[in-house]
Design a protein around this motif. Sequence first.
Motif, short mmCIF file in Angstrom:
data_model
loop_
_atom_site.label_atom_id
_atom_site.label_comp_id
_atom_site.label_asym_id
_atom_site.label_seq_id
_atom_site.Cartn_x
_atom_site.Cartn_y
_atom_site.Cartn_z
N MET A 1 -30.30 119.96 -2.31
CA MET A 1 -30.13 120.78 -1.15
C MET A 1 -31.34 120.63 -0.23
SD MET A 1 -29.73 124.89 -0.73
CE MET A 1 -28.05 124.91 -1.27
N ILE A 2 -31.08 120.62 1.07
CA ILE A 2 -32.16 120.62 2.06
C ILE A 2 -32.49 122.08 2.36
CG2 ILE A 2 -32.86 119.98 4.39
CD1 ILE A 2 -30.77 117.71 4.24
N ARG A 3 -33.76 122.39 2.28
CA ARG A 3 -34.23 123.75 2.59
C ARG A 3 -35.16 123.66 3.79
NH1 ARG A 3 -33.52 123.55 -2.80
NH2 ARG A 3 -32.48 125.32 -3.78
N ILE A 4 -34.77 124.33 4.86
CA ILE A 4 -35.58 124.32 6.07
C ILE A 4 -36.12 125.72 6.30
CG2 ILE A 4 -35.57 123.99 8.57
CD1 ILE A 4 -33.45 121.81 8.11
N THR A 5 -37.43 125.79 6.50
CA THR A 5 -38.09 127.05 6.79
C THR A 5 -38.73 126.92 8.17
OG1 THR A 5 -38.57 127.37 4.45
CG2 THR A 5 -39.80 128.72 6.01
N VAL A 6 -38.48 127.90 9.00
CA VAL A 6 -39.03 127.94 10.35
C VAL A 6 -39.87 129.19 10.48
CG1 VAL A 6 -38.46 128.05 12.81
CG2 VAL A 6 -37.00 126.75 11.25
N ARG A 7 -41.06 129.02 11.01
CA ARG A 7 -41.93 130.17 11.22
C ARG A 7 -42.18 130.34 12.72
NH1 ARG A 7 -47.49 129.63 8.46
NH2 ARG A 7 -47.87 128.49 10.36
N LYS A 8 -41.97 131.59 13.18
CA LYS A 8 -42.16 131.91 14.59
C LYS A 8 -43.13 133.10 14.71
CE LYS A 8 -38.56 131.89 17.34
NZ LYS A 8 -37.22 132.19 17.90
N ARG A 9 -43.83 133.16 15.84
CA ARG A 9 -44.69 134.30 16.13
C ARG A 9 -44.50 134.65 17.61
NH1 ARG A 9 -49.17 136.09 13.41
NH2 ARG A 9 -49.30 134.09 12.33
N ASN A 10 -44.13 135.90 17.85
CA ASN A 10 -43.91 136.37 19.22
C ASN A 10 -42.94 135.48 19.98
OD1 ASN A 10 -45.78 138.49 18.81
ND2 ASN A 10 -47.46 137.13 19.33
N GLY A 11 -41.89 135.04 19.31
CA GLY A 11 -40.86 134.22 19.93
C GLY A 11 -41.21 132.75 20.09
N SER A 12 -42.40 132.35 19.68
CA SER A 12 -42.84 130.96 19.81
C SER A 12 -42.81 130.29 18.43
CB SER A 12 -44.26 130.92 20.39
OG SER A 12 -44.62 129.60 20.71
#
Length: 106
Positions: A1-12
């Motif tokens: 399985m591909i696991r993608i994690t995205v981290r954002k701060r204040n919409g960026s």
Amino acid sequence: MIRITVRKRNGSYEELISRGHADYAEEGKDIVCAAVSALIINTVNSLETFTEDKFQAADGDGFVSIRFAGPNTDRGKLLMDSLILGLTEIEHSCSHRYLTVKIREV
């Protein structure tokens, strides 16, 4: 399985990390892996060509990362939003069996 994690701060966007293989089909015939790869590669190329965003990209076997050095430009945010839209559409069409996308606001 591909696991993608995205981290954002204040919409960026700060970071995207993709790990693993879809295992939808044998190597060379895995359309899920091909679609995810095409979306990510196109986004990196588009960020370099169409924005002033500062970022570093790295890849390896079953691994890709994009790390931004500062806040996204409007174009950079749009390109990343488009990437996330494409990835989540694949995730939903595969019933979360081959790809998961998690977005964290920190």
